[in-house]
Design a protein around this motif. Structure first.
Motif, PDB file in Angstrom:
ATOM      1  N   TYR A 188      14.066  -5.179  -9.373  1.00  0.00           N
ATOM      2  CA  TYR A 188      13.133  -4.309  -8.654  1.00  0.00           C
ATOM      3  C   TYR A 188      12.453  -5.078  -7.533  1.00  0.00           C
ATOM      4  O   TYR A 188      12.196  -6.280  -7.654  1.00  0.00           O
ATOM      5  N   HIS A 229      11.701  -0.488  -3.918  1.00  0.00           N
ATOM      6  CA  HIS A 229      11.503   0.653  -4.808  1.00  0.00           C
ATOM      7  C   HIS A 229      10.182   1.366  -4.602  1.00  0.00           C
ATOM      8  O   HIS A 229      10.058   2.548  -4.893  1.00  0.00           O
ATOM      9  N   THR A 281      10.332   5.713  -5.118  1.00  0.00           N
ATOM     10  CA  THR A 281      11.734   5.318  -5.028  1.00  0.00           C
ATOM     11  C   THR A 281      12.557   6.407  -4.355  1.00  0.00           C
ATOM     12  O   THR A 281      12.518   7.572  -4.743  1.00  0.00           O
TER      13      THR A 281
END
Ligand code: NAD
Length: 723
Positions: free
Chosen positions: A136, A197, A222
């Protein structure tokens, strides 16, 4: 949110750049290069990172999540320590280093835990590659947050997995755009292209990330790829579709780089060759391509150039003992007098850096034009989503126009950009001295007039300085600060600081005709007329220059500058330096009312959009003796007189160092950066070889093109500009 971290692993190395803290199931890796303002991936960092990643992997039964963050303010990771690339001599040596870097990030990518890069501030090169190896990426909304892979600008490619992970994440076209331009993306673009994200307000970024890894908060923004986007992601890797995308990318790169820069093409090739391979196999191709580029002379030149400009940025513009104790101020407001092409540009650039501008002209029409030009520039940035609406409005309102001198009393710095006439500039200085405070600085943006002469009747000549911007101001990166006879060192320091505040590269030069850049450029512009008189064609001459890497040939450049302006500047410079012999060719065109691109006609014919169509009929002729030998002769005839002039400028102390001279020409006239600078090119060719070629030209021109005595002495003493 408060967490109880325990520092482990590298706690025994108190100057470690990679710290690990663990709170139960959650770990944080904190990057904090000791003694540096920003984090860098040094040889030690790679080793430390590998150790920490190994530790985390070994504890996978305990540690469930890992956050990677920075211990520095407003900066995540600036990238690899460039000195490690600079010293790579052989392909094998480069391969060894890059394979290690790849291995570290591959181990990171293969960690079984949840890994999150938490990014606030600049995240460049290896920083972005680290983030790409995490599962991430969450970033702050701060204006200083930027993600980029700028390796191409140093003549290399993202070699620590960037060419592999980026296309897989955001698709081939967007990845190629990012990697081949080297341009960083801001948070909203990063989210839009699927690079990150989520974007979180800076103040809550870390708290949010900690909640997220603990399953107590969710990602909000996201971006899901659209149906079309998903279809493209599937189709583009297919060979026939990919061939089109790759072909177009190469065509675009070549049209910009003219084939002088191998790195962007290598990036496209690596992506092309590795699509469909496993990441591990792809990394092998990436490493080889990186190593070959890293040892190339072009990368070495670009890296040296980077170091030189970084060094220059830190300097104040005066000697070490001058203006000791004086601290330049960050200016909040300036005055600009003259709202023409240059004044409008200067005002626009200042406003875009948060400086309020009082803009004065004697004509309403000029003021309106100045405001319009600045407004159009801001609007373009707003439309391209580079700035917000609020920033756009802030910039627009930062420029306040006036026909009178109202509001000048408290202005600490005035830049004058009125027409190029000594009497007018002197009268303006007289007037300004009665209006502004005795401490205010008055800078002149003259392109050819003497600042010392301009200041000769001033009450306070020590506060008068030259500030030579280049046209178009928003685009051209250089400012020459001209230190006149009486300019005080404090005034130089403040002027240099203002130019830097405006985002410019600054060199300080002496007050001599043409200063540095126009002086060294002039022989290039003069010599083309001599070559034309000898029967060579304009196309042939211009091509010789562009083949060398100059952005334009001399005839196109004359048209671009404006033949009237070029003729005036030539008179000033050649008037002062008798070895420069100007032929009447340009003057004749000016007399016929053709001033180049701005009137649609010069040596070239221009269409209504100002694009060159072809050399005008009356100047068109067949090339003379077309051959490789002729090409070489033409290039030498254009470039070597610039070398002569550069050497003379150094001898006269126009500029302090060889480094400043090279930077000035690269940023001022676009001397090809891949050659590292005019004098670096001389050192690459060999000082002796250049001397021999200078003598040849001296003979061919019956003594007109001179060989400076000091250059001869340098060669005889075995001195090199660069060793
Ligand atoms: P310009 O003709 O576009 O603008 C000059 C402006 O000054 C006009 O708007 C005019 O109305 C105004 N003006 C004239 N006298 C004035 C006065 N007394 N008070 C206030 N305003 C006055 O010219 P420019 O191209 O912007 O050039 C301005 C200066 O910049 C010149 O010294 C020029 O040599 C220098 N310069 C020009 C370039 C270039 O490429 N144009 C490059 C570098 C430096």
């Amino acid at each position: 949110m408060s967490v109880q971290f325990k520092t482990i692993g590298s706690e025994d190395r108190k100057d470690s750049g990679v710290k690990l803290q663990v709170d139960g199931e959650h770990a944080e890796v904190i990057l904090d290069t000791p003694g540096e303002k920003v984090n860098k991936l040094t040889r030690e960092t790679w080793t430390e990172l590998q150790e920490v990643i190994g530790f985390i992997r070994a504890k996978s039964d305990v540690i469930r999540s890992v956050i990677f963050r920075s211990g520095k303010l407003d900066s995540f990771l600036a990238g690899a320590d460039i000195t490690t690339i600079e010293v790579m001599k052989t392909v094998d040596e480069a391969l060894g280093l890059i394979e290690k870097a790849q291995e570290v990030f591959q181990e990171l990518a293969e960690l079984p835990q949840m890994t999150v890069a938490v990014i606030d501030g600049a995240c460049m090169g290896g920083g972005t590659e680290l983030a790409l190896a995490c599962k991430y990426r969450i970033i702050s909304d701060s204006p200083s947050t930027r993600l980029g892979l700028p390796e191409v600008q140093l003549g290399v490619l993202p070699g620590a997995g960037g060419t592999q992970r980026l296309p897989r994440l955001i698709g081939i076209p967007a990845a190629l755009e990012m990697m081949t331009s080297g341009a960083p993306v801001n948070p909203s673009k990063a989210l839009k292209i699927g690079l990150v994200h989520d974007i979180i307000p800076k103040e809550y970024l870390l708290d949010f990330a900690r909640q997220f890894v603990r399953g107590k908060d969710k990602l909000r923004k996201t971006k899901k790829a659209s149906l079309m986007g998903r279809a493209m992601q599937t189709l583009i890797p297919l060979k026939p579709v990919r061939a089109i995308v790759i072909g177009q990318a190469k065509k675009m790169i070549l049209s910009k780089s003219k084939g002088f820069y191998p790195a962007p093409i290598a990036i496209v090739d690596v992506v092309d060759q590795t699509t469909g391979l496993s990441v591990r196999d792809g990394l092998k191709v990436e490493a080889r391509a990186f190593a070959q580029l890293a040892v190339s002379p072009i990368a070495k030149n670009l890296i040296q150039l980077f170091f030189a400009s970084e060094q220059l940025k830190k300097e104040r513009g005066v000697g070490p003992v001058e203006a000791a104790g004086f601290q330049a101020e960050k200016l909040k407001n300036i005055g600009v007098v003259g709202a023409g092409i240059m004044g409008g540009g200067i005002a626009a650039v200042a406003a875009s850096k948060g400086i309020s501008v009082r803009m004065k002209d004697i004509q309403h029409e000029s003021i309106l034009n100045g405001l319009k030009t600045a407004g159009a520039l801001f609007e373009k940035e707003f439309k391209r989503k580079k700035i917000t609406k609020a920033e756009y409005l802030k910039r627009v309102y930062a420029i306040t126009p006036t026909i009178e001198f109202t509001g000048f009393k408290r202005i600490p710095f005035v830049v004058e950009a009125v027409i190029e006439k000594m009497e007018i500039k002197k009268a303006l200085i007289d007037q300004l001295e009665t209006l502004v405070s005795p401490k205010a600085i008055i800078a002149s943006n003259t392109s050819s007039l003497s600042i010392s002469e301009m200041a000769s009747q001033a009450k306070y000549p020590e506060r008068i300085v030259g500030m030579h911007f280049f046209n178009p101001v928003p685009k051209m990166p250089l400012v020459e600060v001209i230190r006149a006879e009486k300019t005080s060192p404090e005034v130089v320091v403040q002027t240099v600081a203002l130019a830097k505040q405006m985002g410019k590269t600054v060199i300080v030069v002496k007050d001599r005709p043409g200063f540095l850049v126009n002086r060294v450029l002039m022989p290039f512009l003069i010599e083309c007329a001599h070559l034309y008189a000898e029967g060579f064609s304009i196309a042939q001459i211009d091509e010789a220059a562009t083949r060398f890497g100059m952005p334009m040939g001399p005839f196109r450049l004359l048209d671009e500058i404006g033949l009237d302006t070029a003729a005036k500047v030539a008179k000033v410079i050649a008037g002062a330096f008798p070895h420069l012999v100007v032929l009447p060719l340009v003057d004749e065109l000016v007399q016929s009312g053709n001033f180049g691109r701005k009137t649609g006609k010069g040596f070239y014919q221009y269409d209504s959009q100002g694009k060159p169509i072809a050399v005008r009929g009356e100047f068109s002729r067949e090339p003379k003796n077309p051959s490789a030998e002729t090409d070489k002769h033409l290039t030498d005839r254009l470039i070597l007189p610039m070398v002569t002039e550069a050497v003379m400028a150094l001898d006269e102390g126009i500029v302090g160092t060889v480094r400043d001279l090279d930077l000035g020409l690269i940023f001022g006239i676009g001397f090809p950066p891949f050659r590292g600078g005019l004098l670096r090119w001389v050192s690459t060719e060999g000082e002796q070889a250049i001397l021999d070629r200078m003598y040849r030209l001296n003979q061919a021109t019956r003594g007109r093109l001179i060989v400076p005595q000091s250059y001869l002495s340098r060669v005889q003493n075995g001195q090199k500009f660069y060793s």
